[in-house]
Design an enzyme around this catalytic site. Structure first.
Site, mmCIF file in Angstrom:
data_model
loop_
_atom_site.group_PDB
_atom_site.id
_atom_site.type_symbol
_atom_site.label_atom_id
_atom_site.label_comp_id
_atom_site.label_asym_id
_atom_site.label_seq_id
_atom_site.Cartn_x
_atom_site.Cartn_y
_atom_site.Cartn_z
ATOM 1 N N HIS A 48 55.814 -9.482 43.060
ATOM 2 C CA HIS A 48 54.689 -8.600 42.725
ATOM 3 C C HIS A 48 53.923 -8.194 43.981
ATOM 4 O O HIS A 48 52.994 -8.884 44.408
ATOM 5 C CB HIS A 48 53.759 -9.314 41.737
ATOM 6 C CG HIS A 48 52.782 -8.405 41.087
ATOM 7 N ND1 HIS A 48 52.409 -8.512 39.774
ATOM 8 C CD2 HIS A 48 52.081 -7.347 41.566
ATOM 9 C CE1 HIS A 48 51.539 -7.577 39.471
ATOM 10 N NE2 HIS A 48 51.318 -6.858 40.558
ATOM 11 N N HIS A 50 52.258 -4.544 46.115
ATOM 12 C CA HIS A 50 51.941 -3.113 46.103
ATOM 13 C C HIS A 50 51.980 -2.638 47.553
ATOM 14 O O HIS A 50 51.007 -2.841 48.285
ATOM 15 C CB HIS A 50 50.551 -2.858 45.519
ATOM 16 C CG HIS A 50 50.386 -3.290 44.091
ATOM 17 N ND1 HIS A 50 50.546 -2.429 43.034
ATOM 18 C CD2 HIS A 50 50.072 -4.497 43.538
ATOM 19 C CE1 HIS A 50 50.334 -3.072 41.887
ATOM 20 N NE2 HIS A 50 50.045 -4.342 42.165
ATOM 21 N N ARG A 52 52.175 0.452 48.603
ATOM 22 C CA ARG A 52 51.516 1.770 48.766
ATOM 23 C C ARG A 52 52.450 2.833 49.362
ATOM 24 O O ARG A 52 53.226 3.415 48.684
ATOM 25 C CB ARG A 52 50.237 1.633 49.626
ATOM 26 C CG ARG A 52 49.315 0.479 49.246
ATOM 27 C CD ARG A 52 48.721 0.615 47.888
ATOM 28 N NE ARG A 52 47.678 -0.379 47.655
ATOM 29 C CZ ARG A 52 47.319 -0.819 46.463
ATOM 30 N NH1 ARG A 52 47.884 -0.352 45.379
ATOM 31 N NH2 ARG A 52 46.368 -1.717 46.346
ATOM 32 N N GLU A 140 54.371 -2.998 36.615
ATOM 33 C CA GLU A 140 53.548 -3.632 35.635
ATOM 34 C C GLU A 140 52.890 -2.576 34.748
ATOM 35 O O GLU A 140 52.211 -1.682 35.233
ATOM 36 C CB GLU A 140 52.485 -4.523 36.312
ATOM 37 C CG GLU A 140 51.582 -3.787 37.295
ATOM 38 C CD GLU A 140 50.552 -4.710 37.935
ATOM 39 O OE1 GLU A 140 49.844 -5.448 37.238
ATOM 40 O OE2 GLU A 140 50.460 -4.677 39.175
ATOM 41 N N HIS A 208 50.227 -11.949 36.894
ATOM 42 C CA HIS A 208 48.959 -12.569 37.313
ATOM 43 C C HIS A 208 48.081 -13.118 36.184
ATOM 44 O O HIS A 208 46.942 -12.673 36.018
ATOM 45 C CB HIS A 208 48.151 -11.579 38.165
ATOM 46 C CG HIS A 208 48.078 -10.170 37.658
ATOM 47 N ND1 HIS A 208 47.669 -9.848 36.390
ATOM 48 C CD2 HIS A 208 48.373 -8.996 38.251
ATOM 49 C CE1 HIS A 208 47.706 -8.544 36.235
ATOM 50 N NE2 HIS A 208 48.134 -8.001 37.348
ATOM 51 N N ASP A 272 50.688 -10.572 44.019
ATOM 52 C CA ASP A 272 49.983 -9.333 43.653
ATOM 53 C C ASP A 272 49.320 -8.733 44.899
ATOM 54 O O ASP A 272 48.164 -8.313 44.867
ATOM 55 C CB ASP A 272 48.955 -9.561 42.541
ATOM 56 C CG ASP A 272 48.462 -8.246 41.940
ATOM 57 O OD1 ASP A 272 49.044 -7.186 42.244
ATOM 58 O OD2 ASP A 272 47.490 -8.284 41.167
ATOM 59 N N HIS A 276 43.801 -2.765 50.249
ATOM 60 C CA HIS A 276 42.925 -1.584 50.287
ATOM 61 C C HIS A 276 42.200 -1.596 51.629
ATOM 62 O O HIS A 276 41.988 -2.673 52.193
ATOM 63 C CB HIS A 276 41.869 -1.655 49.171
ATOM 64 C CG HIS A 276 42.432 -1.558 47.792
ATOM 65 N ND1 HIS A 276 42.827 -0.382 47.228
ATOM 66 C CD2 HIS A 276 42.674 -2.515 46.858
ATOM 67 C CE1 HIS A 276 43.286 -0.593 46.000
ATOM 68 N NE2 HIS A 276 43.207 -1.894 45.753
#
Ligand code: DOR
Ligand code: ZN
Ligand code: ZN
Length: 399
Positions: A48, A50, A52, A140, A208, A272, A276
């Protein structure tokens, strides 16, 4: 050929590993080749992340995210499709896999999104993708955005007969309000209720999970827990300030402590990893980076006896491989890929954001103690020092 203290079938043994064409050929009392100082564990799998990229390259790219993974002892990631644009069709999926093929430092797999917009044609898209790539899952699936999406989501899930794993971000929007810090507004009930509903519908993989109540309600499905729900809680708010938002939110200290005490009941540990920029965090964006720090922090916890190495390896390597069908990964065993992470337990360090490789430039674990890998082997090749882009994506012929 390397030898040293090897984690093999649930325990440490002094042994050597012979590698041929990227796979483990023999494990035995061979003391030839390179002596490894430290413990040799299976490299981790993070199901899991991200990463981007696309139109959000200021937050993270497949290149920087996978470099971060490599430095955290992770040899394979499963990226999530809530990118900009969203990976909700085969064309976008292929475009992303081509970037990964060129740029990834570790092995790379990608989930497909299920949204209101593509629910009618999701089966076709899955079929097209499967002609070319190994698709770990759909998801997800976000049920949390609005009621309509939730209903369509549940309805589609009922109708789906795709023979594909579906992973769910389980938070029911009826229990979610907006506000900062988000832990005051996103209720535990959102997660508990969503898990309960999904369990009635079918067999899903829950992302999660952050509460004891939700963990205890999973019977058909599988689930993962993120490190921040074990290691952090609302009590970190003063320290984290603007950085505190993550979905599902941080919970009470007692919830986090329960997850640590019951670490053996957790099926999968997955970061997860949701980077950012600091600017985005000031504006309330939810998510923590974690792909580089998960294995190192938990190796330190294992060194100190809070969790066992056996449990840790199971949750970060063996179970992710089993649950998602990565059959060449997850164990140091004859026939599997020679993917190892070597940790020198004398090298305990404090985590500093500036030492990490994610583009976002911060971590919620600043100052936490951790043991980072000193060597990482990907299909037999020592890749941490050279930082060669040895990662590969999964063509169907290879699985
Ligand atoms: O905190 C989160 N960040 N939770 C999610 O479900 C999405 C993720 C993101 O993509 O930023
Ligand atoms: Zn999520
Ligand atoms: Zn996520």
């Amino acid at each position: 050929m390397i030898y040293g203290k090897l984690f093999y079938r649930g325990e440490f043994v002094e042994a050597g590993v012979e590698v041929e064409e990227g796979r483990i050929k023999r494990i035995g009392k061979l003391v030839k080749g390179r002596k490894v100082n430290g413990i040799i564990l299976p490299a981790g799998i993070d199901v899991h992340v991200h990463f981007r990229d696309f139109e959000e390259r200021e937050k993270e790219t497949i290149e920087t995210g996978s470099l971060s993974a490599l430095h955290g002892g992770i040899c394979l990631v499963v990226d999530q499709p809530n990118t900009r644009p969203v990976v909700d069709n085969a064309e976008t999926y292929f475009r992303r896999m081509e970037i990964a093929e060129k740029r990834s430092y570790v092995d790379y797999a990608l989930n497909l999104a299920l949204t209101n917009k593509n629910s009618e044609r999701i089966a076709e898209e899955v079929e097209k993708i499967r002609k070319k790539y190994f698709l770990p899952a759909i998801g997800e699936v976000f049920l949390q955005n609005d009621k309509k999406e939730l209903e369509i989501g549940y309805e589609t899930l009922k109708k789906l007969n795709l023979n594909a794993k579906v992973t769910i971000h389980a938070e029911d929007p009826r229990f979610v309000e907006r506000g900062f810090p988000n832990f005051l507004f996103r209720k535990k009930e959102a997660e508990i209720f969503a898990v309960e509903e999904c369990e009635k519908i079918g067999n899903f993989h829950f992302c999660h999970l952050s509460t004891r109540e939700a963990v205890e309600r999973v019977s058909k499905g599988s689930f993962e827990v993120a490190p921040h729900h074990i290691l952090l809680s609302v009590e970190d708010y003063n320290r984290l300030g603007d950085l505190v938002n993550v979905n599902p939110p941080l919970r009470q200290k007692s919830d986090a402590d329960w997850l640590l005490r019951n670490f053996n009941r957790i099926q999968i540990l997955a970061s997860d990893h949701a980077p950012h920029t600091l600017e985005d965090k000031k504006n309330g964006s939810a998510g923590f980076p974690g792909v580089e720090t998960t294995y190192p922090i938990f190796v330190e916890l294992a060194r100190r006896g809070f969790v066992s190495f056996r449990d840790l390896v199971e949750k970060i390597a063996t179970n992710p491989a089993k649950v998602f069908g990565f059959r060449d990964y997850g164990e140091i065993e004859v026939g599997k890929f020679a993917n190892f992470a070597v940790f020198d337990l004398k090298e305990v360090r404090e985590i500093r954001a500036e030492d990490l490789h994610s583009l976002c430039g911060w971590t919620p674990y600043e100052g936490f103690k951790a043991v980072f890998p000193v060597q990482v082997y990907l299909r037999g090749e020592e890749v941490l020092q050279s930082q060669s882009r040895a990662g590969k994506v999964f063509g169907v012929s290879e699985v």
